[in-house]
Each structure stands twice: as C-alpha cells, then as structure tokens.
Design a protein around this motif. Structure first.
Motif, PDB file in Angstrom:
ATOM      1  N   LEU A   5       1.067  13.479  -8.003  1.00  0.00           N
ATOM      2  CA  LEU A   5       1.421  12.666  -7.543  1.00  0.00           C
ATOM      3  C   LEU A   5       0.996  12.781  -5.888  1.00  0.00           C
ATOM      4  O   LEU A   5      -0.031  13.821  -5.864  1.00  0.00           O
ATOM      5  N   PRO A   6       1.078  11.490  -5.346  1.00  0.00           N
ATOM      6  CA  PRO A   6       1.510   9.857  -5.488  1.00  0.00           C
ATOM      7  C   PRO A   6       0.196   9.540  -6.125  1.00  0.00           C
ATOM      8  O   PRO A   6      -0.808   9.972  -6.396  1.00  0.00           O
ATOM      9  N   ILE A   7       0.194   8.463  -6.976  1.00  0.00           N
ATOM     10  CA  ILE A   7       0.570   7.032  -7.931  1.00  0.00           C
ATOM     11  C   ILE A   7       1.021   5.878  -7.977  1.00  0.00           C
ATOM     12  O   ILE A   7       1.932   6.501  -7.842  1.00  0.00           O
ATOM     13  N   LYS A   8       0.638   5.378  -8.631  1.00  0.00           N
ATOM     14  CA  LYS A   8       0.488   4.190  -8.404  1.00  0.00           C
ATOM     15  C   LYS A   8       1.025   4.024  -9.461  1.00  0.00           C
ATOM     16  O   LYS A   8       1.354   3.898 -10.612  1.00  0.00           O
ATOM     17  N   SER A  31       5.153   3.942  -1.131  1.00  0.00           N
ATOM     18  CA  SER A  31       4.123   2.436  -0.913  1.00  0.00           C
ATOM     19  C   SER A  31       3.536   2.400  -2.102  1.00  0.00           C
ATOM     20  O   SER A  31       3.510   0.988  -2.601  1.00  0.00           O
ATOM     21  N   LYS A  32       4.226   3.059  -3.398  1.00  0.00           N
ATOM     22  CA  LYS A  32       3.704   3.523  -4.499  1.00  0.00           C
ATOM     23  C   LYS A  32       3.994   3.561  -5.689  1.00  0.00           C
ATOM     24  O   LYS A  32       3.630   3.411  -6.888  1.00  0.00           O
ATOM     25  N   ALA A  33       5.756   3.039  -5.337  1.00  0.00           N
ATOM     26  CA  ALA A  33       5.525   3.408  -6.514  1.00  0.00           C
ATOM     27  C   ALA A  33       6.545   1.824  -6.759  1.00  0.00           C
ATOM     28  O   ALA A  33       7.104   2.120  -7.898  1.00  0.00           O
ATOM     29  N   VAL A  91      -2.720  -0.281  15.604  1.00  0.00           N
ATOM     30  CA  VAL A  91      -2.938   0.066  14.117  1.00  0.00           C
ATOM     31  C   VAL A  91      -1.548  -0.127  13.242  1.00  0.00           C
ATOM     32  O   VAL A  91      -0.839   0.703  13.254  1.00  0.00           O
ATOM     33  N   PHE A  92      -1.529  -0.541  11.781  1.00  0.00           N
ATOM     34  CA  PHE A  92      -0.285  -1.017  11.404  1.00  0.00           C
ATOM     35  C   PHE A  92      -1.536  -0.395   9.052  1.00  0.00           C
ATOM     36  O   PHE A  92      -2.350  -1.502   9.504  1.00  0.00           O
ATOM     37  N   ALA A  93      -0.434  -0.244   8.658  1.00  0.00           N
ATOM     38  CA  ALA A  93      -1.312  -0.001   7.474  1.00  0.00           C
ATOM     39  C   ALA A  93      -0.127   0.152   5.923  1.00  0.00           C
ATOM     40  O   ALA A  93       1.533  -0.291   6.331  1.00  0.00           O
ATOM     41  N   LEU A  94      -0.413  -1.195   5.044  1.00  0.00           N
ATOM     42  CA  LEU A  94       0.630  -1.511   3.968  1.00  0.00           C
ATOM     43  C   LEU A  94       0.154  -0.832   2.672  1.00  0.00           C
ATOM     44  O   LEU A  94      -0.935  -1.161   2.247  1.00  0.00           O
ATOM     45  N   GLY A  95       1.318  -1.343   2.285  1.00  0.00           N
ATOM     46  CA  GLY A  95       1.255  -0.883   0.599  1.00  0.00           C
ATOM     47  C   GLY A  95       0.539   0.539   0.500  1.00  0.00           C
ATOM     48  O   GLY A  95       0.941   1.657   1.091  1.00  0.00           O
ATOM     49  N   ASP A  96      -0.465   0.915  -0.941  1.00  0.00           N
ATOM     50  CA  ASP A  96      -1.089   1.615  -1.288  1.00  0.00           C
ATOM     51  C   ASP A  96      -1.569   2.574  -0.353  1.00  0.00           C
ATOM     52  O   ASP A  96      -2.688   4.029  -0.601  1.00  0.00           O
ATOM     53  N   ALA A  97      -1.870   2.087   0.873  1.00  0.00           N
ATOM     54  CA  ALA A  97      -2.936   2.611   1.742  1.00  0.00           C
ATOM     55  C   ALA A  97      -2.226   3.610   2.698  1.00  0.00           C
ATOM     56  O   ALA A  97      -2.888   4.273   3.095  1.00  0.00           O
ATOM     57  N   THR A  98      -1.111   3.408   2.662  1.00  0.00           N
ATOM     58  CA  THR A  98      -0.115   4.528   3.643  1.00  0.00           C
ATOM     59  C   THR A  98       0.092   5.540   3.116  1.00  0.00           C
ATOM     60  O   THR A  98      -0.017   6.769   1.246  1.00  0.00           O
ATOM     61  N   ASN A  99       0.418   6.336   3.175  1.00  0.00           N
ATOM     62  CA  ASN A  99       1.609   8.069   2.851  1.00  0.00           C
ATOM     63  C   ASN A  99       2.595   7.848   3.040  1.00  0.00           C
ATOM     64  O   ASN A  99       3.741   8.900   2.396  1.00  0.00           O
ATOM     65  N   VAL A 100       3.626   6.162   3.085  1.00  0.00           N
ATOM     66  CA  VAL A 100       4.843   6.309   2.866  1.00  0.00           C
ATOM     67  C   VAL A 100       5.291   6.413   1.752  1.00  0.00           C
ATOM     68  O   VAL A 100       4.344   5.961   0.390  1.00  0.00           O
ATOM     69  N   PRO A 101       6.805   7.408   0.973  1.00  0.00           N
ATOM     70  CA  PRO A 101       6.918   7.818  -0.067  1.00  0.00           C
ATOM     71  C   PRO A 101       6.555   6.383  -1.151  1.00  0.00           C
ATOM     72  O   PRO A 101       6.453   7.196  -2.284  1.00  0.00           O
ATOM     73  N   LEU A 149      -5.654  13.282   1.643  1.00  0.00           N
ATOM     74  CA  LEU A 149      -5.610  12.237   0.648  1.00  0.00           C
ATOM     75  C   LEU A 149      -6.951  10.913   1.096  1.00  0.00           C
ATOM     76  O   LEU A 149      -6.565  10.156   0.110  1.00  0.00           O
ATOM     77  N   GLY A 150      -6.563  10.942   2.105  1.00  0.00           N
ATOM     78  CA  GLY A 150      -7.786   9.854   2.746  1.00  0.00           C
ATOM     79  C   GLY A 150      -6.548   8.289   2.535  1.00  0.00           C
ATOM     80  O   GLY A 150      -6.530   7.125   2.709  1.00  0.00           O
ATOM     81  N   PHE A 151      -4.872   9.130   2.500  1.00  0.00           N
ATOM     82  CA  PHE A 151      -3.765   7.279   2.674  1.00  0.00           C
ATOM     83  C   PHE A 151      -3.640   8.019   5.001  1.00  0.00           C
ATOM     84  O   PHE A 151      -3.970   9.005   4.974  1.00  0.00           O
ATOM     85  N   VAL A 152      -3.230   6.494   4.689  1.00  0.00           N
ATOM     86  CA  VAL A 152      -3.304   6.503   6.228  1.00  0.00           C
ATOM     87  C   VAL A 152      -1.142   6.625   6.500  1.00  0.00           C
ATOM     88  O   VAL A 152      -0.166   6.312   6.651  1.00  0.00           O
ATOM     89  N   PRO A 153      -1.389   7.566   7.704  1.00  0.00           N
ATOM     90  CA  PRO A 153      -0.435   8.755   8.219  1.00  0.00           C
ATOM     91  C   PRO A 153       0.606   7.569   8.576  1.00  0.00           C
ATOM     92  O   PRO A 153       0.568   6.634   9.477  1.00  0.00           O
ATOM     93  N   THR A 154       2.172   6.899   8.621  1.00  0.00           N
ATOM     94  CA  THR A 154       2.726   5.660   8.996  1.00  0.00           C
ATOM     95  C   THR A 154       4.411   5.674   8.784  1.00  0.00           C
ATOM     96  O   THR A 154       5.131   6.609   8.495  1.00  0.00           O
ATOM     97  N   ASP A 155       4.822   4.663   9.782  1.00  0.00           N
ATOM     98  CA  ASP A 155       5.863   4.852  10.227  1.00  0.00           C
ATOM     99  C   ASP A 155       6.522   3.896   9.700  1.00  0.00           C
ATOM    100  O   ASP A 155       6.480   3.175   8.898  1.00  0.00           O
TER     101      ASP A 155
END
Length: 229
Positions: A76-79, A217-219, A205-215, A187-193
């Motif tokens: 993990l993480p995977i989509k 985001s890829k669920a 700078v904001f990040a959405l979806g699978d680009a983020t490191n939010v747990p 891992l190349g994901f964007v650390p995101t609040d």
C-alpha cells in the motif's frame, strides 16, 4: 518551480500561477519490483490496473485451462485497496462459470496480516476466502517476481508458485512531483492537509485525489464523515 510560482511544461511552455492545484493521480511502478517488468510481463504476469494490462489479462484468462493463479499486491498505498480481493472473488466465479474451477488453485497473497485492509473486516469476513477455496498467504513482502520460473519470492525467501500471476505494482506519484523540490514525499505523493487539501509545501498549492498522501485518497470511497447530509 514553487519559489517562482511557475509550471514548466515538457515542450518548454512556462505557466505562471497564483494558485496551483495538483491532481495528477498515481502511476504504476512495476519496475520497482525485481523481475516484475521482465520477460514474464504480459506473458504470465499481468495487472488489471491499466487498460493495456486489463486487455492482455482478458486474453490470458480466456486461454487459461487450469493451474495456479496467484493474486498479489506488492504494498500500500494503491488505488482502490479492496480491488485485488474483488478480483480473486471474481476469478472464483469466472472459473466456476467456465467449468474449470476444480482445475484452478487460487492464492491471494498480501503484505498485510489479513485479507482485508481493515482488521475488523478481516476478522468478520476473512472466512469468505476459505468458503470459496481461495488460499490466503499473509505478511508476504514481495521482493522478486520470477516470471520464467513462475515464482513470487518474498524478502524473507518464502515462495508462492504460479502459472498465472495477477499483480498490482507499487504506486507512486507523477514523475514531475519527484522533480519538483519540496512538493512530494518519498513516494512522489503530495503531503496534504486532509481537512483543507492544502499542500504542506506552500499555502497557495493544493492537491486532490490520488496525487495526495491522504490515506483515503486512493480508497475510492468515503471512509469517514461528520455532520448531516
């Protein structure tokens, strides 16, 4: 360039910004696992996580007359983390439907300590694999895919044999995230609040979806919600 607030495109175009939204998703990295992208790739080693892989796997399943099918995600993480398990259940149905289920051994191989990504789900639903005759191999940290020899090999030297391997490679962020100092993690994901989707790199700078490191985001689904609809 975060400092200069510019996006540099491959063709040399420069796009200045006041606010940047990164929504570049996740990419598959089969080359990060020894042997995965080698001679067996799309021969007896497949993934359904992209269109080309799913199309090639369809043909392989249609030609499959029996043997050992292993389903494995590397880490993990995977989509959509439940998708590998869903595939194992669908494979059980498919081989019943084609009349060769008694000729197929299905093994679900996971780096986790249970079949499901959530401990409660594993405890309550783990028996589904046994009921369907699917062998479960847990805590398997995949170190090598030997396509020619038909072996999954873990870092602790355990082996799972296969005639057909359905694997989910390691995931990472977009290449340009890695090339942008300060934007991504290892891992190349964007650390995101998770509350604001604001990047930890810069306030604009904001990040959405699978680009983020939010747990979550890829669920592929909402796992927690507070308030009223």
């Amino acid at each position: 360039s975060l400092n200069e607030q510019r996006v540099l495109l491959a063709d040399g175009t420069v796009l200045p910004y006041d606010v940047l939204v990164v929504a570049s998703g996740a990419r598959l990295q089969p080359e990060e696992t020894e042997g995965m992208a080698g001679d067996g790739w799309k021969q007896n080693v497949f993934t359904f996580y992209d269109v080309d892989g799913a199309t090639a796997l369809q043909g392989a399943l249609e030609r499959f007359e029996g043997g050992r099918l292993a389903v494995n995600f590397v880490d993990l993480p995977i989509k959509c983390p439940v998708a590998p398990l869903e595939f194992a259940f669908l494979a059980d149905w498919y081989f019943h439907d084609t009349g060769i289920r008694d000729k197929v051994e299905i093994t679900f191989v996971t780096p986790l300590d249970g079949a499901f990504t959530k401990p409660i789900a594993s405890d309550q639903l783990g028996s589904l694999l046994a009921e369907k005759g699917i062998e479960l191999v847990t805590e398997f940290a995949t170190g090598e895919v030997d396509g020619a020899g038909g072996r999954l090999v873990s870092y602790d030297e355990r082996e799972v044999p296969f005639d057909l391997l359905v694997t989910i490679p390691l995931h990472g962020g977009a290449d340009y995230v890695n090339r942008s100092p300060g934007l991504g993690d290892d891992l190349g994901f964007v650390p995101t609040d998770p509350a604001t989707l604001q990047s930890k790199a810069r306030p604009n700078v904001f990040a959405l979806g699978d680009a983020t490191n939010v747990p979550t985001s890829k669920a592929g689904s909402v796992t927690h919600f507070e308030g009223e609809v």
